[in-house]
Design an enzyme around this catalytic site. Sequence first.
Site, PDB file in Angstrom:
ATOM      1  N   ASP A  12       0.885  -1.165   0.000  1.00 50.85           N
ATOM      2  CA  ASP A  12       0.000   0.000   0.000  1.00 50.85           C
ATOM      3  C   ASP A  12       0.919   1.210   0.000  1.00 50.85           C
ATOM      4  OD1 ASP A  12      -1.579   2.159   0.655  1.00 50.85           O
ATOM      5  OD2 ASP A  12      -2.693   1.124   2.247  1.00 50.85           O
ATOM      6  N   ASP A 132      -7.980  -7.352   1.104  1.00 52.23           N
ATOM      7  CA  ASP A 132      -7.760  -6.022   1.697  1.00 52.23           C
ATOM      8  C   ASP A 132      -8.528  -5.900   3.007  1.00 52.23           C
ATOM      9  OD1 ASP A 132      -6.767  -3.425   1.861  1.00 52.23           O
ATOM     10  OD2 ASP A 132      -8.503  -2.559   0.828  1.00 52.23           O
ATOM     11  N   TYR A 229       3.172  -7.111  18.434  1.00 56.49           N
ATOM     12  CA  TYR A 229       2.154  -6.848  17.432  1.00 56.49           C
ATOM     13  C   TYR A 229       2.432  -5.524  16.735  1.00 56.49           C
ATOM     14  CZ  TYR A 229      -2.157  -6.475  14.993  1.00 56.49           C
ATOM     15  OH  TYR A 229      -3.062  -6.355  13.984  1.00 56.49           O
ATOM     16  N   LYS A 232      -1.597  -5.069  11.003  1.00 60.68           N
ATOM     17  CA  LYS A 232      -2.102  -6.047  10.041  1.00 60.68           C
ATOM     18  C   LYS A 232      -1.374  -5.898   8.716  1.00 60.68           C
ATOM     19  CE  LYS A 232      -5.931  -7.128  12.497  1.00 60.68           C
ATOM     20  NZ  LYS A 232      -5.020  -7.316  13.639  1.00 60.68           N
ATOM     21  N   ASP A 234      -2.333  -6.771   4.855  1.00 63.97           N
ATOM     22  CA  ASP A 234      -3.310  -7.310   3.907  1.00 63.97           C
ATOM     23  C   ASP A 234      -2.646  -8.421   3.099  1.00 63.97           C
ATOM     24  OD1 ASP A 234      -5.212  -5.499   4.788  1.00 63.97           O
ATOM     25  OD2 ASP A 234      -4.459  -3.944   3.438  1.00 63.97           O
ATOM     26  N   GLN A 242      -6.024 -28.506  -9.470  1.00 69.03           N
ATOM     27  CA  GLN A 242      -6.332 -29.601 -10.403  1.00 69.03           C
ATOM     28  C   GLN A 242      -5.284 -30.717 -10.387  1.00 69.03           C
ATOM     29  OE1 GLN A 242      -9.771 -27.541 -11.666  1.00 69.03           O
ATOM     30  NE2 GLN A 242      -9.245 -29.598 -12.240  1.00 69.03           N
TER      31      GLN A 242
HETATM   32 MG    MG Z   1      -4.103   2.269   3.004  1.00 67.39          MG
HETATM   33 MG    MG Z   2      -4.998  -2.420   2.234  1.00 63.48          MG
END
Ligand code: MG
Ligand code: MG
Length: 366
Positions: A12, A132, A229, A232, A234, A242
């Site tokens: 990002d 996201d 921590y 986050k 994404d 298969q």
């Molecule tokens: Mg952002």
């Molecule tokens: Mg994001």
Amino acid sequence: MVKTTLSVIKADVGSLAGHNVVHPDQIRIAEESLRVAKETGIIKDYRVTNCGDDLELIMTHSRGEDNDEVHKLAWSTFCKAAESAKALGLYAAGQDLLCDAYSGNLKGMGPGFAEMEFEERAGEPVVVFMADKTEPGAFNLPLYRMFADPFSSAGLVIDPNMHGGFSFQVLDVHEGTSVELNTPEESYDLLALIGTTGRYILKSIKRKSDGIIAAKVSITKLSLIAGRYVGKDDPVCIVRAQHGLPAVGEVLEPFAFPHLVAGWMRGSHYGPLMPVAQKNARCTRFDGPPRIIAWGFQVKNSMLTGPADLFDDPAFDMTRAKACEIADYMRRHGPFMPERLGPEEMEYTTLPQVFEKLKGRLKKEE
Ligand code: MG
Ligand code: MG
Ligand code: F6R
């Protein structure tokens, strides 16, 4: 036989209207950067897209995982996109570029990545998932269902090549350790761990009978933050399909259930994971609900054919409607758990300040 590496690298680096979407200029800049890299032979093929505010680089090459040239290419591409974000005044320009200069590998530098090196089979379908407003643990439940739950993947029962089961590598982000567990025989042990999605993260999956790699999740940030921590990331995930692995339809089936994942507003809430077409990968309501897209490809001689935008399908309409209903229900809890995450998992918290303010007023209960 030359091996192919599929590298999915994301960051990002700024977005339009808060944390909503990547700007078209950033996509163009990334495409141009990868076009030149393909011409000069650093990579064999590429696609560029976005899932919400994350710029996603999907690249093939024969340089193996953790390759310096490929990581450097991704880093310089993100830097160029961040420059354009700054010029356009986009929000949080350069957000995921945590270092000033590239230093040999993207680990710990901000961008997330999943990479997989494999020998191409006669037909090689792969699905690239990009999400996201959530975290890598969001893949625990769907990956378990794909590779270990016969109520979801029929092949586990009826395909002799899948019947032997799979081995799952699980990362403990608190301890910085990992463990390999085999299904079906250790299914309950595996579930005992990966049910704690904020701590035990599925990292990769192999077929037990021959050890071929079947799935990889981006855990790059998490693996470096054991015990602490820091927010986050994404996630992205690569799944091969298969011919003795789950069929593409079995790879998608778990996402028909919009399970609750951590993330959403301020990385601090539980919300349903909504599978959408790429054009709908735009988080709006309460910065969500968290979204996931699935791009399917065929890989041949390291070239990509596709994408097939796999969730762009009315078959997932009911899932999306259900996700909206769940989002509504969860939101009604406002700042209360379990809508809000537990204090140890929140990306934002004012708790220490609140305690500081109340310090003089705290009384011991008799
Ligand atoms: Mg952002
Ligand atoms: Mg994001
Ligand atoms: C969650 C996310 C957003 C932001 C929120 C506040 O991953 O990106 O929900 O946390 O929009 O953003 P800031 O603090 O930048 O105002």
